[in-house]
Design an enzyme around this catalytic site. Structure first.
Site, short mmCIF file in Angstrom:
data_model
loop_
_atom_site.label_atom_id
_atom_site.label_comp_id
_atom_site.label_asym_id
_atom_site.label_seq_id
_atom_site.Cartn_x
_atom_site.Cartn_y
_atom_site.Cartn_z
N CYS A 1 5.23 3.53 5.90
CA CYS A 1 5.69 4.26 4.72
C CYS A 1 4.65 5.33 4.38
O CYS A 1 3.53 5.32 4.89
CB CYS A 1 5.90 3.31 3.54
SG CYS A 1 4.37 2.64 2.85
N HIS B 1 -1.60 -3.82 5.52
CA HIS B 1 -1.19 -5.13 6.05
C HIS B 1 -0.82 -5.02 7.53
O HIS B 1 0.25 -5.42 7.94
CB HIS B 1 0.06 -5.63 5.34
CG HIS B 1 -0.14 -6.20 4.00
ND1 HIS B 1 -1.13 -7.10 3.67
CD2 HIS B 1 0.56 -6.02 2.85
CE1 HIS B 1 -1.02 -7.43 2.41
NE2 HIS B 1 -0.02 -6.78 1.89
N HIS C 1 -2.99 -0.60 -1.24
CA HIS C 1 -2.43 -1.43 -2.32
C HIS C 1 -3.09 -1.19 -3.66
O HIS C 1 -2.63 -1.69 -4.68
CB HIS C 1 -2.60 -2.92 -1.97
CG HIS C 1 -1.90 -3.31 -0.74
ND1 HIS C 1 -2.55 -3.52 0.46
CD2 HIS C 1 -0.59 -3.51 -0.49
CE1 HIS C 1 -1.67 -3.84 1.38
NE2 HIS C 1 -0.48 -3.85 0.84
N CYS D 1 -1.83 4.17 -2.65
CA CYS D 1 -0.53 4.83 -2.57
C CYS D 1 -0.23 5.48 -3.92
O CYS D 1 -0.41 4.85 -4.97
CB CYS D 1 0.54 3.79 -2.25
SG CYS D 1 2.23 4.39 -2.42
N HIS E 1 -0.24 -11.17 -4.15
CA HIS E 1 -0.23 -9.95 -3.33
C HIS E 1 -1.32 -9.01 -3.84
O HIS E 1 -1.49 -8.83 -5.04
CB HIS E 1 1.14 -9.27 -3.42
CG HIS E 1 1.32 -8.19 -2.40
ND1 HIS E 1 0.79 -6.94 -2.58
CD2 HIS E 1 1.95 -8.18 -1.21
CE1 HIS E 1 1.09 -6.19 -1.54
NE2 HIS E 1 1.80 -6.93 -0.69
N GLU F 1 -1.50 -5.86 -4.09
CA GLU F 1 -0.99 -4.80 -4.97
C GLU F 1 -0.85 -5.31 -6.40
O GLU F 1 -1.25 -4.65 -7.37
CB GLU F 1 0.34 -4.26 -4.47
CG GLU F 1 0.91 -3.18 -5.37
CD GLU F 1 2.29 -2.71 -4.97
OE1 GLU F 1 3.01 -2.24 -5.86
OE2 GLU F 1 2.66 -2.81 -3.77
N THR G 1 5.70 -2.46 -5.73
CA THR G 1 6.51 -1.43 -5.08
C THR G 1 7.40 -1.98 -3.97
O THR G 1 8.46 -1.43 -3.70
CB THR G 1 5.64 -0.31 -4.49
OG1 THR G 1 4.73 -0.86 -3.54
CG2 THR G 1 4.90 0.44 -5.59
#
Length: 181
Positions: free
Chosen positions: A12, A40, A79, A101, A129, A131, A169
């Protein structure tokens, strides 16, 4: 056998940007660290390690770095991280390159603004996670992570508080809508 080529493949935007940032910094010949794995993807992380990029896994490791003749460069993973991590880097005189990001960074700003105003914040996502851990680190004492219906059903908005809801996200959009309702 029929072979079909996918319309989309690869990283992405945010992941590609973060990985490209590390490769650009490697050209400078400095000591490069990432706070947490940059993405990741074990293959990418391994390849970067072979090129000398070191991964910092904890605040303690980060705190052990000090500015000196060769100021270490620390790149923030895609993240993102909690505000506390930026504060540690600044206090230790480290060079920080933020590869968070932009979509995640926007969530950090939203959470920071609402938390600063004293609002309650619900982060919908996976609590473990990276993020979500980073997003939570921009919140206040009224910041909560909800990952499923039980968490949503059990959430009680603190009296007199406005509510801000954000999402990891990569969280499933339909599940997000269901939890918000």
């Amino acid at each position: 056998m029929e072979v079909r080529l996918a319309d989309c493949a690869g990283f992405c935007f945010g992941v590609k940007r973060a990985v490209d940032t590390v490769y650009e910094q490697l050209k400078n010949g400095k000591t490069i660290y990432t706070y947490g794995p940059i993405v990741h993807n074990e293959e990418v992380v391994r390849e970067l390690a072979e090129k000398g990029v070191r991964v910092l896994e904890s605040k303690e490791e980060l705190k052990s770095l000090k500015a000196g003749e060769n100021i270490p460069t620390v790149i923030i993973r895609a993240h993102g991280v909690a505000k506390e991590i930026y504060d540690i880097m600044e206090a230790n005189g480290l060079e920080c390159i933020d590869a968070t990001c932009p979509f995640v960074k926007k969530i950090h700003r939203i959470v920071s603004e609402h938390s600063g105003a004293g609002d309650a914040v619900v982060i919908i996502g996976s609590p473990d996670h990276p993020e979500v851990e980073g997003i939570r680190g921009w919140g206040n004492e009224y910041t909560t992570v909800v990952k499923d219906g039980a968490g949503g059903d059990n959430y009680v908005l603190p009296q007199g508080k406005k509510l801000c809801i954000v999402s990891q996200t990569t969280f499933n959009y339909n599940k997000f809508k269901e939890l918000v309702e």
